[in-house]
Scaffold this motif. Sequence first.
Motif, short mmCIF file in Angstrom:
data_model
loop_
_atom_site.label_atom_id
_atom_site.label_comp_id
_atom_site.label_asym_id
_atom_site.label_seq_id
_atom_site.Cartn_x
_atom_site.Cartn_y
_atom_site.Cartn_z
N UNK A 30 0.77 -1.21 0.06
CA UNK A 30 0.14 -0.05 0.11
C UNK A 30 0.88 1.38 -0.08
N UNK A 31 1.93 1.36 0.53
CA UNK A 31 2.90 2.35 0.63
C UNK A 31 3.35 2.83 -0.45
N UNK A 32 3.71 1.62 -1.32
CA UNK A 32 4.58 1.60 -2.68
C UNK A 32 3.32 2.38 -3.62
N UNK A 33 1.95 1.85 -3.66
CA UNK A 33 0.91 2.44 -4.37
C UNK A 33 0.69 3.88 -4.01
N UNK A 34 0.52 4.20 -2.89
CA UNK A 34 0.49 5.81 -2.30
C UNK A 34 1.61 6.51 -2.89
N UNK A 35 2.83 6.08 -2.71
CA UNK A 35 3.94 6.69 -3.18
C UNK A 35 4.05 7.00 -4.87
N UNK A 36 3.78 5.97 -5.55
CA UNK A 36 3.65 6.04 -6.77
C UNK A 36 2.65 7.14 -7.47
N UNK A 37 1.42 7.15 -6.70
CA UNK A 37 0.24 7.95 -6.98
C UNK A 37 0.51 9.26 -6.78
N UNK A 38 1.41 9.66 -5.98
CA UNK A 38 1.63 10.99 -5.59
C UNK A 38 2.88 11.63 -6.08
N UNK A 43 3.07 20.03 -7.09
CA UNK A 43 2.79 20.83 -5.99
C UNK A 43 3.16 20.14 -4.73
N UNK A 44 3.81 19.07 -4.64
CA UNK A 44 4.11 18.35 -3.41
C UNK A 44 5.52 17.98 -3.62
N UNK A 45 6.24 18.15 -2.24
CA UNK A 45 7.40 17.42 -2.18
C UNK A 45 7.30 16.09 -1.32
N UNK A 46 7.96 15.12 -1.81
CA UNK A 46 7.84 13.93 -1.14
C UNK A 46 9.12 13.59 -0.31
N UNK A 110 -7.20 12.08 -1.84
CA UNK A 110 -7.65 12.81 -2.78
C UNK A 110 -7.56 14.16 -2.89
N UNK A 111 -7.64 14.74 -1.78
CA UNK A 111 -7.52 16.25 -1.37
C UNK A 111 -6.11 16.57 -1.69
N UNK A 112 -5.20 15.63 -1.36
CA UNK A 112 -3.65 15.90 -1.45
C UNK A 112 -3.30 16.32 -3.01
N UNK A 113 -3.85 15.09 -3.70
CA UNK A 113 -3.75 15.43 -5.34
C UNK A 113 -4.30 16.65 -5.84
N UNK A 114 -5.49 16.87 -5.40
CA UNK A 114 -6.43 17.94 -6.04
C UNK A 114 -6.31 19.34 -5.45
N UNK A 115 -5.71 19.60 -4.28
CA UNK A 115 -5.66 20.99 -3.64
C UNK A 115 -4.20 21.42 -3.95
N UNK A 116 -3.78 21.82 -5.17
CA UNK A 116 -2.63 22.30 -5.60
C UNK A 116 -2.32 23.60 -5.00
N UNK A 117 -3.43 24.55 -4.76
CA UNK A 117 -3.16 25.78 -4.19
C UNK A 117 -4.01 26.12 -3.02
N UNK A 118 -3.96 25.52 -2.08
CA UNK A 118 -4.53 25.41 -0.64
C UNK A 118 -4.39 27.07 -0.07
N UNK A 354 -12.66 23.99 4.00
CA UNK A 354 -11.79 24.84 4.88
C UNK A 354 -10.43 24.94 4.39
N UNK A 355 -9.98 24.20 3.27
CA UNK A 355 -8.56 24.22 2.84
C UNK A 355 -8.66 24.92 1.56
N UNK A 356 -9.63 24.89 0.85
CA UNK A 356 -9.72 25.73 -0.48
C UNK A 356 -9.33 26.91 -0.54
#
Length: 358
Positions: A30-38, A43-46, A110-118, A354-356
């Motif tokens: 699961x961790x691998x799948x999450x890492x691959x997805x993001x 807009x994210x530093x991993x 989902x929100x991590x992927x979509x909220x590029x400009x929170x 709240x985050x948008x």
Amino acid sequence: MPVLDLSASSLDITRTICDIPSVSGDEVTLADAIHEAIADLPHLQIHRDGDTIVARTDLGRAQRVAIAGHIDTVPINANLPTRDIEIDGVPHLWGRGTVDMKAGVAVQLKLAAELADPRVDITWMWYDHEEVDADLNGLTRLARTRPDLFAADFAILGEPSNGAVEGGCNGNLRAIARTHGVRAHSARAWIGENAIHRAAPILTRLAEYRPREIEVEGLAYREGLNAVRIGGGVAGNVIPDLCEVEVNYRFAPSRSAAEAEQHVRDVLEGFDVEIVDLAAGARPGLDAPLAQEFLAAVGAEPRPKYGWTDVARFSAMGVPAVNYGPGDPHLAHHDEERVPVEQIASVEAGLRTWLAKR
């Protein structure tokens, strides 16, 4: 590797990640799948530490929020794959992890992927080994290796809260109270001293104990002091020379860990008491400006969290934290674990509102 599509609905993401087994100690798939997805989201530093993944925005906002969720579950017991069910006409997703706490993780992903400009900078944390010993917990490891990643003005843990906001958490203490005796043949019991019989006053004190309800920052926390396990005996014809009573104390966050330990020792005065686990609670922190904005945005009336959660880790670092996630905490670890579909959507909408950026 399973493919995780973060453009899907939160419900479908929940279904996908629940159907990837991730019992504590086996989170890597699961961790691998999450890492691959993001990994390719600009807009994210991993940062990855074992099976803990941290994804951060760095937009220069005046405030930062940490939002965390664990990716492991307790063991599966014929409750995967997930399935859609209805209870009294209400749609639910059934299966291990739907409540504790992959529905909350799905919303976060989902929100991590979509909220590029929170409106605030966000540190997303998805971590391993929450359901086992604290020294294995991914946040424990991360706090040791990268404490800078915990820097935030406010934190949200996606533990199940029925879509309500639960502030802080009770502390948790486990102790072993021991009584000692002298072994002897049970046919000549008068030669020995029965350690199990000597434990009777411990049980009497615990049975007569009246727990407190303590208000902390407007929330009423219920305490509890209980015997949870007892052991002793050598054989069916031997007077036992040792008896151990395991005691669990859930204490309000107004008490420090040291005060909780002293309270247990006072209640069990005269007995050999060993503290085997002790985790301080977390004050609600609802007076923080970001917390007040969050409560207003999601339209929630805060409640206390009776169980211990990892909000205490953030609180210990000076970061006020709350629990906010879909699912009934009474169904966490239950073989009939299931989450109302509407709660997944509701929590997503609350966080998004709240985050948008405004």
